[in-house]
Design a protein around this motif. Sequence first.
Motif, short mmCIF file in Angstrom:
data_model
loop_
_atom_site.label_atom_id
_atom_site.label_comp_id
_atom_site.label_asym_id
_atom_site.label_seq_id
_atom_site.Cartn_x
_atom_site.Cartn_y
_atom_site.Cartn_z
N LEU A 1 -42.22 12.12 -61.40
CA LEU A 1 -43.06 12.35 -60.22
C LEU A 1 -43.31 11.06 -59.45
CD1 LEU A 1 -45.56 15.09 -61.46
CD2 LEU A 1 -43.39 15.32 -60.22
N ILE A 2 -43.29 9.92 -60.12
CA ILE A 2 -43.34 8.64 -59.39
C ILE A 2 -42.04 8.45 -58.63
CG2 ILE A 2 -43.21 6.15 -59.69
CD1 ILE A 2 -46.03 7.05 -59.72
N ALA A 3 -40.91 8.82 -59.24
CA ALA A 3 -39.62 8.74 -58.56
C ALA A 3 -39.64 9.62 -57.31
CB ALA A 3 -38.49 9.18 -59.49
N ALA A 4 -40.20 10.81 -57.43
CA ALA A 4 -40.33 11.70 -56.27
C ALA A 4 -41.25 11.08 -55.22
CB ALA A 4 -40.86 13.06 -56.71
N SER A 5 -42.34 10.47 -55.66
CA SER A 5 -43.27 9.81 -54.74
C SER A 5 -42.57 8.69 -53.99
CB SER A 5 -44.47 9.25 -55.51
OG SER A 5 -45.19 10.27 -56.15
N ASN A 6 -41.83 7.86 -54.71
CA ASN A 6 -41.12 6.75 -54.07
C ASN A 6 -40.09 7.27 -53.06
OD1 ASN A 6 -42.55 4.84 -55.54
ND2 ASN A 6 -41.02 4.72 -57.17
N TYR A 7 -39.42 8.33 -53.42
CA TYR A 7 -38.43 8.95 -52.53
C TYR A 7 -39.09 9.38 -51.22
CZ TYR A 7 -34.90 12.32 -50.90
OH TYR A 7 -33.99 13.01 -50.13
N LEU A 8 -40.22 10.07 -51.32
CA LEU A 8 -40.91 10.57 -50.13
C LEU A 8 -41.50 9.42 -49.30
CD1 LEU A 8 -42.70 13.70 -51.62
CD2 LEU A 8 -40.60 13.64 -50.26
N LEU A 9 -42.07 8.44 -49.97
CA LEU A 9 -42.64 7.29 -49.25
C LEU A 9 -41.59 6.59 -48.40
CD1 LEU A 9 -44.92 5.91 -52.08
CD2 LEU A 9 -45.72 6.48 -49.79
N LYS A 10 -40.40 6.43 -48.95
CA LYS A 10 -39.33 5.76 -48.21
C LYS A 10 -38.87 6.57 -47.00
CE LYS A 10 -37.59 3.23 -52.22
NZ LYS A 10 -36.50 3.08 -53.22
N LYS B 1 -30.43 13.89 -73.81
CA LYS B 1 -31.77 14.45 -73.87
C LYS B 1 -31.71 15.98 -73.99
CE LYS B 1 -34.02 10.56 -73.27
NZ LYS B 1 -35.00 10.05 -74.27
N PRO B 2 -32.76 16.60 -74.53
CA PRO B 2 -32.82 18.07 -74.60
C PRO B 2 -32.74 18.69 -73.21
CG PRO B 2 -34.48 17.08 -76.03
CD PRO B 2 -33.91 15.96 -75.22
N GLN B 3 -32.31 19.93 -73.13
CA GLN B 3 -32.09 20.61 -71.85
C GLN B 3 -33.36 20.66 -71.01
OE1 GLN B 3 -29.16 21.61 -70.51
NE2 GLN B 3 -30.38 22.02 -68.68
N VAL B 4 -34.52 20.80 -71.65
CA VAL B 4 -35.76 20.92 -70.88
C VAL B 4 -36.05 19.63 -70.11
CG1 VAL B 4 -37.32 20.17 -72.74
CG2 VAL B 4 -38.14 21.75 -70.96
N ILE B 5 -35.63 18.49 -70.64
CA ILE B 5 -35.80 17.22 -69.93
C ILE B 5 -34.87 17.19 -68.71
CG2 ILE B 5 -35.62 14.72 -70.07
CD1 ILE B 5 -37.91 15.84 -71.68
N VAL B 6 -33.65 17.67 -68.91
CA VAL B 6 -32.70 17.77 -67.80
C VAL B 6 -33.24 18.73 -66.74
CG1 VAL B 6 -30.34 18.38 -67.13
CG2 VAL B 6 -30.76 17.26 -69.33
N ASP B 7 -33.84 19.81 -67.18
CA ASP B 7 -34.42 20.78 -66.25
C ASP B 7 -35.54 20.14 -65.42
OD1 ASP B 7 -32.70 22.70 -67.23
OD2 ASP B 7 -34.20 23.63 -68.55
N ALA B 8 -36.37 19.34 -66.07
CA ALA B 8 -37.46 18.67 -65.36
C ALA B 8 -36.91 17.69 -64.33
CB ALA B 8 -38.36 17.93 -66.36
N TYR B 9 -35.85 16.99 -64.70
CA TYR B 9 -35.20 16.06 -63.77
C TYR B 9 -34.66 16.81 -62.55
CZ TYR B 9 -31.49 13.07 -61.90
OH TYR B 9 -30.69 12.35 -61.06
N LYS B 10 -33.95 17.90 -62.81
CA LYS B 10 -33.37 18.68 -61.71
C LYS B 10 -34.47 19.27 -60.82
CE LYS B 10 -29.07 19.98 -64.07
NZ LYS B 10 -28.27 21.10 -64.63
N CYS B 11 -35.55 19.70 -61.43
CA CYS B 11 -36.66 20.28 -60.68
C CYS B 11 -37.25 19.25 -59.72
CB CYS B 11 -37.73 20.77 -61.65
SG CYS B 11 -39.21 21.46 -60.85
N ALA B 12 -37.50 18.04 -60.21
CA ALA B 12 -38.09 17.00 -59.36
C ALA B 12 -37.13 16.56 -58.27
CB ALA B 12 -38.49 15.80 -60.23
N ALA B 13 -35.86 16.41 -58.63
CA ALA B 13 -34.87 15.99 -57.64
C ALA B 13 -34.70 17.04 -56.55
CB ALA B 13 -33.53 15.71 -58.33
#
Length: 256
Positions: free
Chosen positions: A132-141, A89-101
């Motif tokens: 952001l759903i992945a982040a939501s699931n992480y926090l919910l758990k 994937k393009p770097q900006v997608i990787v950046d978004a992933y890293k930001c959320a994680a």
Amino acid sequence: MAHLQKRMEEIQSRSMNQENGTTSTSTTSNEEKYDCPKCKDIGFIITGRNTARECECVVQRRINRLFKASQITDEFKKLSFKNFITKGKPQVIVDAYKCAANYCKVFPEIRNTRHNSICLLGQPGSGKTHLLIAASNYLLKRGVSVLYFPYREGFDEIKDDLDALEEKASRMKEVDVLFIDDLYKRGATEFEIKTMFSVINYRYLNHKPIMVSSELLEDDLLDIDEALGSRILEMGKDFTVAITGDRKLLNHRLAK
């Protein structure tokens, strides 16, 4: 407390009887019916004389209640950081992933600060909702309450029902984390802006985190309503990614 003490004494007595071989057949049969054999459905496990800890089943029931209240669908509950594809994937997608994680990792430290939120903006189909759903699931758990509000569908459901609007707005204000998905999808009415400002301003003043995904970029959010947009952007200042570029590379529905 007296009730718990009595239950602890009963369990300790039962345990001693089992060790001495005096437990009746009927008692053994009843124990097999417990939903949680670890704590025998009392919610705690004895760790010593007059001491106990909360059983895992209680924690799991609490998490289950949080997921049910979150309005995250069963399909979305399957989304995680592990099944988000970044390879190729393009770097900006990787950046978004890293930001959320990273947001999830530091959430306990920043949740009560001014910059406690996250915004993923830009290209449709780039995985903003997934992350952001992945982040939501992480926090919910981890026991953090989250409310999922898909902007367009959410307003379509409540726009003609004032009672539903008041109830929804109250939940949106008070939940630990509010996830607004596809903010301003297909535009925004005066009613929607007024409602969102009431919710966001309350959360802004009380340092309550939000997650925002939108196909619009920062200037677009400010153009629609600067007072609302500037609050959102300030809250998400440290965790904002604008996903722009070649749509054929960024939109997973178009990428080959």
